[in-house]
Scaffold this motif. Structure first.
Motif: not given
Ligand code: THU
Length: 138
Positions: A45-49, A57-60, A90-92
């Motif tokens: 899942t996405n983990v913001e800062n 990002c979630a995929e990363t 998915p983002c680039g």
């Protein structure tokens, strides 16, 4: 198991992963699920800062978890879910990160892009044609 139920199961896993999003700044909760040839499913899942540019990002996050679990290739299917107007793609950066893991096993995973009502599938190679990867470096 049919392709459709595979998709549904993986999209559901991605949607569930989105529940754990730390989307404190954008409010966009994204989930990703990676399906491997050995039957394993790894989610992220996405983990913001607070330093926005450091957000993951979630995929990363899912790829990092999978590699930490020892996966090196075997990536067959991916699902990414967000409650967006159109199914999220998915983002680039995530395309590149997914490519690294897929390329290690020589697969071209089918990527399910989903929101609450729609989903479509596209090959990673279509999302990231002429990719730079481990094969480029030899
Ligand atoms: N985000 C993902 O998790 N995956 C993507 O492919 C696109 C964007 C996240 C990053 C950020 O936390 C939020 O969505 C808004 O950009």
């Amino acid at each position: 198991m049919s392709d459709d139920s595979d998709r549904d199961e993986l999209v559901v896993a991605a949607r569930r992963a989105a529940d754990n999003a730390y989307a404190h700044y954008s409010g966009l909760r994204v989930g990703a699920a990676l399906a491997f040839a050995d039957g394993t499913v790894v989610t992220g899942t996405n983990v913001e800062n607070a330093s926005y540019g450091l957000s993951l990002c979630a995929e990363t996050a899912a790829v990092a978890k999978a590699m930490d679990d020892g996966h090196r290739g075997g990536l067959e299917r991916v699902a990414v879910f967000a409650d967006t107007a159109e199914p999220v793609t998915p983002c680039g950066r995530c395309r590149q990160v997914l490519h690294e893991l897929a390329a290690l096993g020589g697969t071209d995973p089918l990527v399910w892009c989903a929101n609450g009502s729609d989903a479509f599938a596209i090959r990673l190679s279509e999302l990231l044609p002429h990719a730079f990867g481990p094969q480029t470096l030899g």
